[in-house]
Motif scaffolding. Structure first.
Motif, PDB file in Angstrom:
ATOM      1  N   LYS A 176      55.730  63.140  86.575  1.00 22.80           N
ATOM      2  CA  LYS A 176      57.081  62.954  87.112  1.00 22.80           C
ATOM      3  C   LYS A 176      57.771  61.716  86.550  1.00 22.80           C
ATOM      4  O   LYS A 176      58.936  61.792  86.173  1.00 22.80           O
ATOM      5  N   PRO A 177      57.082  60.554  86.493  1.00 17.04           N
ATOM      6  CA  PRO A 177      57.745  59.380  85.907  1.00 17.04           C
ATOM      7  C   PRO A 177      58.160  59.611  84.451  1.00 17.04           C
ATOM      8  O   PRO A 177      59.229  59.174  84.033  1.00 17.04           O
ATOM      9  N   LEU A 178      57.330  60.307  83.690  1.00 22.46           N
ATOM     10  CA  LEU A 178      57.671  60.591  82.299  1.00 22.46           C
ATOM     11  C   LEU A 178      58.893  61.500  82.226  1.00 22.46           C
ATOM     12  O   LEU A 178      59.812  61.268  81.433  1.00 22.46           O
ATOM     13  N   ALA A 179      58.930  62.523  83.059  1.00 20.51           N
ATOM     14  CA  ALA A 179      60.083  63.428  83.083  1.00 20.51           C
ATOM     15  C   ALA A 179      61.354  62.673  83.469  1.00 20.51           C
ATOM     16  O   ALA A 179      62.406  62.866  82.856  1.00 20.51           O
ATOM     17  N   GLN A 180      61.263  61.787  84.462  1.00 19.89           N
ATOM     18  CA  GLN A 180      62.426  60.999  84.879  1.00 19.89           C
ATOM     19  C   GLN A 180      62.881  60.075  83.755  1.00 19.89           C
ATOM     20  O   GLN A 180      64.077  59.923  83.508  1.00 19.89           O
ATOM     21  N   LEU A 181      61.924  59.474  83.080  1.00 19.97           N
ATOM     22  CA  LEU A 181      62.249  58.594  81.956  1.00 19.97           C
ATOM     23  C   LEU A 181      62.956  59.387  80.859  1.00 19.97           C
ATOM     24  O   LEU A 181      63.998  58.971  80.350  1.00 19.97           O
ATOM     25  N   LEU A 182      62.422  60.545  80.509  1.00 17.07           N
ATOM     26  CA  LEU A 182      63.021  61.356  79.459  1.00 17.07           C
ATOM     27  C   LEU A 182      64.385  61.904  79.845  1.00 17.07           C
ATOM     28  O   LEU A 182      65.227  62.151  78.985  1.00 17.07           O
ATOM     29  N   ASN A 183      64.613  62.092  81.131  1.00 16.19           N
ATOM     30  CA  ASN A 183      65.931  62.531  81.595  1.00 16.19           C
ATOM     31  C   ASN A 183      66.992  61.465  81.359  1.00 16.19           C
ATOM     32  O   ASN A 183      68.178  61.756  81.363  1.00 16.19           O
ATOM     33  N   ASN A 184      66.557  60.225  81.165  1.00 15.53           N
ATOM     34  CA  ASN A 184      67.500  59.111  81.046  1.00 15.53           C
ATOM     35  C   ASN A 184      67.573  58.501  79.654  1.00 15.53           C
ATOM     36  O   ASN A 184      68.190  57.458  79.486  1.00 15.53           O
ATOM     37  N   VAL A 185      66.940  59.131  78.673  1.00 11.85           N
ATOM     38  CA  VAL A 185      67.025  58.626  77.304  1.00 11.85           C
ATOM     39  C   VAL A 185      67.932  59.538  76.491  1.00 11.85           C
ATOM     40  O   VAL A 185      68.295  60.628  76.927  1.00 11.85           O
ATOM     41  N   ALA A 186      68.267  59.085  75.298  1.00 11.05           N
ATOM     42  CA  ALA A 186      69.097  59.897  74.409  1.00 11.05           C
ATOM     43  C   ALA A 186      68.382  61.201  74.080  1.00 11.05           C
ATOM     44  O   ALA A 186      67.150  61.263  74.038  1.00 11.05           O
ATOM     45  N   ARG A 187      69.154  62.235  73.850  1.00  7.74           N
ATOM     46  CA  ARG A 187      68.608  63.564  73.566  1.00  7.74           C
ATOM     47  C   ARG A 187      67.673  63.531  72.358  1.00  7.74           C
ATOM     48  O   ARG A 187      66.634  64.186  72.369  1.00  7.74           O
ATOM     49  N   ASP A 188      68.016  62.768  71.326  1.00 12.88           N
ATOM     50  CA  ASP A 188      67.154  62.677  70.134  1.00 12.88           C
ATOM     51  C   ASP A 188      65.800  62.066  70.484  1.00 12.88           C
ATOM     52  O   ASP A 188      64.762  62.533  70.010  1.00 12.88           O
TER      53      ASP A 188
END
Length: 137
Positions: A2-14
């Motif tokens: 979950k933390p990884l998914a949340q982190l990836l939701n908040n980074v640039a698409r690339d």
């Protein structure tokens, strides 16, 4: 995960693509689990209407009816507002025949709609909001 998914939701698409691509190479199961957490069925309520209409057109009546069986009120309302009159009638008719269904079937239908939304995003046909949506105008 979950933390990884949340982190990836908040980074640039690339950045998201690179991280998920590397994760896919090293652990495909983990990559799929993280993807599933990144855009969940409840996030459908945050799609703009045109995007949601595109997602709904790509799903069949049975899938929509099953997915709505355990949907949050905001999601249910948003989907109902974005179905055509004919599609809404079909979904309601099918839903009325469902009776009791297994939670696993409902979750599978919701995952199918989410996969459809992700596919449409990959094709450039819709935009899935990530994070707080601050990069969108």
């Amino acid at each position: 995960m979950k933390p990884l998914a949340q982190l990836l939701n908040n980074v640039a698409r690339d950045t998201e693509k690179v991280v998920l691509s590397e994760l896919e190479k090293n652990d495909p199961t983990l990559a799929a689990a993280v993807r599933d957490l990144m855009f969940v069925f409840e996030d459908i309520a945050h799609l703009e209407d045109r995007g949601l209409q595109e997602v709904l057109r790509s799903a069949d009546t049975r899938t929509i009816a099953l997915a709505l069986k355990d949907a949050a009120p905001a999601v249910l309302e948003k989907i109902e507002r974005n179905l055509s009159q004919r599609a809404a009638e079909d979904v309601n008719e099918y839903a009325s025949t469902l009776g009791m269904v297994r939670r696993a079937d409902v979750e599978a239908a919701q995952r199918e709609i989410v996969r459809g939304a992700r596919k449409l995003e990959e094709e450039g046909r819709i935009v899935l909001m990530r994070g707080n949506g601050g990069d969108f105008l």
